[in-house]
Design a protein around this motif. Structure first.
Motif, PDB file in Angstrom:
ATOM      1  N   ASP A  70       0.872  -1.254   0.059  1.00  0.00           N
ATOM      2  CA  ASP A  70       0.149   0.095   0.038  1.00  0.00           C
ATOM      3  C   ASP A  70       0.791   1.138  -0.125  1.00  0.00           C
ATOM      4  O   ASP A  70       1.706   1.370   0.875  1.00  0.00           O
ATOM      5  N   ALA A  71       0.738   2.164  -0.799  1.00  0.00           N
ATOM      6  CA  ALA A  71       1.574   3.271  -1.056  1.00  0.00           C
ATOM      7  C   ALA A  71       1.304   4.186   0.060  1.00  0.00           C
ATOM      8  O   ALA A  71       2.637   5.000   0.449  1.00  0.00           O
ATOM      9  N   ALA A  72       0.364   4.305   0.638  1.00  0.00           N
ATOM     10  CA  ALA A  72       0.144   5.505   1.725  1.00  0.00           C
ATOM     11  C   ALA A  72       0.766   4.761   2.976  1.00  0.00           C
ATOM     12  O   ALA A  72       1.597   5.397   3.586  1.00  0.00           O
ATOM     13  N   ALA A  73       0.832   3.375   3.169  1.00  0.00           N
ATOM     14  CA  ALA A  73       1.645   2.995   4.191  1.00  0.00           C
ATOM     15  C   ALA A  73       3.182   3.055   4.188  1.00  0.00           C
ATOM     16  O   ALA A  73       3.983   3.347   5.223  1.00  0.00           O
ATOM     17  N   ARG A 100       4.501   5.501   2.332  1.00  0.00           N
ATOM     18  CA  ARG A 100       4.973   6.792   2.640  1.00  0.00           C
ATOM     19  C   ARG A 100       5.037   6.953   4.243  1.00  0.00           C
ATOM     20  O   ARG A 100       6.116   7.719   4.568  1.00  0.00           O
ATOM     21  N   ALA A 101       4.220   6.614   4.914  1.00  0.00           N
ATOM     22  CA  ALA A 101       4.354   6.773   6.490  1.00  0.00           C
ATOM     23  C   ALA A 101       5.272   6.325   6.921  1.00  0.00           C
ATOM     24  O   ALA A 101       6.176   6.548   7.641  1.00  0.00           O
ATOM     25  N   ARG A 132       8.524   8.434   6.241  1.00  0.00           N
ATOM     26  CA  ARG A 132       8.399   9.440   6.998  1.00  0.00           C
ATOM     27  C   ARG A 132       9.212   9.365   8.522  1.00  0.00           C
ATOM     28  O   ARG A 132       9.826   9.891   9.071  1.00  0.00           O
ATOM     29  N   GLU A 146      10.051   9.302  -1.657  1.00  0.00           N
ATOM     30  CA  GLU A 146       8.578   9.356  -2.048  1.00  0.00           C
ATOM     31  C   GLU A 146       8.155   9.316  -3.575  1.00  0.00           C
ATOM     32  O   GLU A 146       7.263   8.660  -4.165  1.00  0.00           O
ATOM     33  N   ALA A 152       5.911   6.800  -5.819  1.00  0.00           N
ATOM     34  CA  ALA A 152       4.940   7.158  -6.784  1.00  0.00           C
ATOM     35  C   ALA A 152       5.249   6.355  -8.226  1.00  0.00           C
ATOM     36  O   ALA A 152       4.213   5.978  -8.908  1.00  0.00           O
ATOM     37  N   GLU A 165       2.668   3.501  -8.136  1.00  0.00           N
ATOM     38  CA  GLU A 165       1.439   4.103  -8.531  1.00  0.00           C
ATOM     39  C   GLU A 165       1.455   4.176 -10.078  1.00  0.00           C
ATOM     40  O   GLU A 165       0.532   3.905 -11.047  1.00  0.00           O
TER      41      GLU A 165
END
Ligand code: AMP
Ligand code: GLY
Length: 425
Positions: free
Chosen positions: A125-128, A130-131, A134, A163, A167, A171
């Motif tokens: 999962d891209a959001a996970a 990215r988190a 960070r 990041e 993407a 993505e």
């Protein structure tokens, strides 16, 4: 014996060169091969990944041993198909080739084996992803999980670069399904070494180490390539380090693969980072490196064929391989434009004169014969190999040979071997 080498690059030319020198080799075939290989083997017009056609050919010619060069053939199941057909194959099953085919599988196996490697996490999962980036901060390394032709790795100096890699990989799917998941790992620092061990499923013996030069231009600048040159041995890789890598990385990995019911047979290529904290595993490949194979074959004193047979038969414990102490170097000549777009079909002249320089052996990588002429037929086109009493001597011979090659449509790096020759900076 009747032996079939699979592939068409400089690595396969070097394998054919070593195999054809064995008194055990009676007939040598290479599918599909190139103009240089044509001087040593009978070329067979079958693509390296066309497993059914390779098996049909091997049956028809009663081949005793198949030697796959590229990973694509192994991932496509060439070794499994050979096993079904009762033909010996010096290479891993498709299940064992996942050590190269899946970064997360390699990390799982390395963890279970207790092999030192960069800390990592895997994300679908891209959001996970990215988190996590960070939390970890830069520098950090983002890798497409699947096979991405060596291009799916981003060593990010900043968070923004990391990041952007998420993407692109997850993505935009620039590497296709290979980017369905990513591995994010700790950025290691140190000198990189390629190490090779022959494995028979239970036992492993060291073959040797080399360093390659990935970037296209002098000073390690420009885009990443398959490798613009190599040399062996790397002075930083001492016998004590080799013993440590065998004990902490290679043997435990072999034991873990056997425990999982997918024993590893063939050549295991460990990409290592020599950190201040000891050698750490960057990646596994399930085949010889190109151009590392060429320098290893130039240094190999032992007959490769009985060693490959022992790997197939599970008897490597009674084996050892010897290398000449003399260093070897290989300088790649590539078509202008490589690794971007380049033209095919230009004529290469002066090869006989270049090959006559003492200590020099020329390996073809992307060439095709046309009558008496040799034409460029790929990105990496030639590998100019040389041995010498010192690496400096070997390097001088290789560049002397290159000066005799008349091929304006090609280029090479002028600084192969700099890490070992120049004072460390
Ligand atoms: P790989 O295909 O996994 O070997 O990665 C390609 C290249 O990226 C390697 O040859 C290294 O130069 C670099 N690399 C991979 N993983 C790391 C890491 N954890 N730390 C630093 N550099 C890395
Ligand atoms: N030269 C690196 C590789 O073959 O993957």
């Amino acid at each position: 014996m009747r032996i079939l080498v699979v592939g068409s690059g400089g690595r396969e030319h070097a394998l054919c060169w070593a195999v054809s020198a064995s008194p055990l080799c009676e007939t040598l075939y290479c599918a599909p091969g190139n103009a240089g290989i044509a001087e040593l083997a009978e070329l067979v017009a079958i693509a390296a990944e066309d497993v059914p056609a390779l098996i049909a050919f091997a049956r028809e010619k009663a081949i005793d041993l198949v030697v796959p060069g590229p990973e694509a053939a192994l991932v496509a199941g060439l070794a499994d198909a050979c096993a079904e057909a009762g033909i010996r194959c010096f290479g891993p099953s498709a299940a064992a080739a996942r050590l190269e085919g899946s970064k997360s599988f390699m990390k799982e196996v390395a963890s279970a084996a207790g092999a030192p490697t960069a800390a990592y996490a895997r994300f679908e999962d891209a959001a996970a992803a990215r988190a996590y980036l960070r939390v970890r901060g830069a520098p950090i390394v983002v890798k497409a999980d699947g096979l991405a032709a060596g291009k799916g790795v981003v060593v990010a100096a900043t968070l923004a670069e990391a990041e952007a890699a998420i993407a692109e990989i997850m993505e935009a799917r620039v590497h296709g399904v290979a980017g369905a998941s990513v591995v994010i790992e700790e950025c290691l620092e140190g000198e990189e070494v390629s190490f090779f061990a022959l494995c028979d499923g239970k036992n492993a013996i060291p073959l040797g180490a080399a360093q390659d030069h990935k970037r296209a231009f002098d000073g390690d600048a420009g885009p990443n390539t398959g490798g613009m040159g190599a040399y062996s041995p790397p002075p930083a890789f001492t016998p004590a380090l080799e013993a440590e890598v065998m004990a902490r990385i290679i043997r435990p990995t072999l034991a873990e693969m056997a425990r999982r019911g997918t024993p590893f047979r063939g050549v295991l290529f460990a990409g290592l980072m020599l950190t201040t904290d000891g050698p750490k595993l960057l990646e596994f490949n399930v085949r010889f490196g190109d151009p590392e194979c060429q320098v290893l074959m130039l240094r190999l004193m032992s007959d490769l064929v009985p060693a490959m047979l022992a790997a197939c038969d599970g008897t490597l414990d009674r084996f050892s391989l010897r290398l000449y102490p003399d260093p070897a170097i290989l300088v790649v000549m590539a078509a202008n434009g490589y690794p971007g777009s380049y033209a095919k079909g230009s004529e290469i002249r002066g090869l006989a004169e270049a090959g006559a320089v003492p200590g020099v052996t020329i390996f073809h990588a992307g060439t095709k014969p046309e009558g008496e002429r040799v034409l460029a037929n790929g990105g990496r086109v030639l590998g100019i190999g040389a041995t010498g009493k010192t690496l400096a001597e070997a390097r001088a011979a290789a560049y002397d040979a290159i000066a005799r090659i008349d091929w304006p449509e090609g280029f090479c790096r002028k600084d192969i071997g700099w890490r070992a020759l120049a004072p460390k900076g």
